[in-house]
Motif scaffolding. Structure first.
Motif, PDB file in Angstrom:
ATOM      1  N   ASP A  77       0.853  -1.189   0.000  1.00 31.49           N
ATOM      2  CA  ASP A  77       0.000   0.000   0.000  1.00 31.49           C
ATOM      3  C   ASP A  77       0.893   1.245   0.000  1.00 31.49           C
ATOM      4  OD1 ASP A  77      -2.199  -1.682   0.254  1.00 31.49           O
ATOM      5  OD2 ASP A  77      -2.522  -1.239   2.380  1.00 31.49           O
ATOM      6  N   HIS A  82      -4.460   1.708   0.892  1.00 31.49           N
ATOM      7  CA  HIS A  82      -4.676   2.269  -0.449  1.00 31.49           C
ATOM      8  C   HIS A  82      -3.525   1.971  -1.407  1.00 31.49           C
ATOM      9  CE1 HIS A  82      -7.282   4.786   2.061  1.00 31.49           C
ATOM     10  NE2 HIS A  82      -7.965   5.046   0.959  1.00 31.49           N
ATOM     11  N   TRP A  83      -3.905   1.521  -2.581  1.00 29.07           N
ATOM     12  CA  TRP A  83      -3.013   1.554  -3.729  1.00 29.07           C
ATOM     13  C   TRP A  83      -3.260   2.890  -4.426  1.00 29.07           C
ATOM     14  CZ3 TRP A  83      -2.130  -3.260  -7.255  1.00 29.07           C
ATOM     15  CH2 TRP A  83      -1.355  -4.198  -6.574  1.00 29.07           C
ATOM     16  N   GLN A  86      -6.713   3.826  -5.780  1.00 26.64           N
ATOM     17  CA  GLN A  86      -7.687   4.209  -4.761  1.00 26.64           C
ATOM     18  C   GLN A  86      -7.485   5.653  -4.300  1.00 26.64           C
ATOM     19  OE1 GLN A  86      -6.509   0.692  -2.600  1.00 26.64           O
ATOM     20  NE2 GLN A  86      -8.645  -0.008  -2.548  1.00 26.64           N
ATOM     21  N   VAL A  87      -6.242   6.113  -4.305  1.00 30.69           N
ATOM     22  CA  VAL A  87      -5.956   7.507  -3.998  1.00 30.69           C
ATOM     23  C   VAL A  87      -6.578   8.399  -5.072  1.00 30.69           C
ATOM     24  CG1 VAL A  87      -4.133   9.240  -3.717  1.00 30.69           C
ATOM     25  CG2 VAL A  87      -3.838   6.947  -2.725  1.00 30.69           C
TER      26      VAL A  87
END
Length: 143
Positions: A77, A82-83, A86-87
């Motif tokens: 992450d 979050h990857w 996703q950010v």
């Protein structure tokens, strides 16, 4: 609607300046969003390069380092939970899309949907009349 870059009757200088500032801020946000996509793509490229690093470390006789890279960094992450995709999604949902929608609504309601009034008036004030490279619009009319 007439000229899409001519200010509607009753729209004040202050409103044109405010909408110009709002649009400039959105354009800056568009640029920031582009950097966020670059961050996403560069981080993804680095993660895929780690596959090669793991293989090379194994081939060089360093299986313990290969395993550390594979388990500690590869696929990690970028912020907790979050990857990068996703950010980007969170940025779009919580900031970019509401900002874009508000700017559009302000232009629609305060200037009859006419974009770039500030810039259009700036162009008109700065261009040299009757010069072939200082036309009033895209049709090439030099007036």
């Amino acid at each position: 609607m007439g000229d899409p870059h001519r200010r509607p009757e009753g729209v004040s200088d202050e409103t044109v300046a405010a909408l110009g500032s709002l649009s400039k801020a959105l354009e800056t946000t568009e640029s920031a969003r582009g950097h966020l996509f670059a961050f996403h793509q560069l981080t993804g490229s680095a993660d895929f390069e780690l596959d090669r690093a793991v293989a090379l470390l194994r081939a060089a006789g360093h299986p313990e380092w290969a395993e550390r890279v594979r388990t500690e960094i590869l696929g990690r992450d970028v912020i907790p939970g979050h990857w990068t995709f996703q950010v980007v999604e969170a940025y779009d949902r919580t900031y970019y899309e509401p900002f874009r929608d508000l700017e559009r609504e302000a232009v629609d309601r305060l200037a009859e949907g006419r974009d770039h009034l500030y810039e259009a008036e700036l162009k008109e004030a700065r261009r040299t009349r009757n010069h072939p490279d200082h036309t009033a619009g895209p049709d090439g009319a030099p007036t």
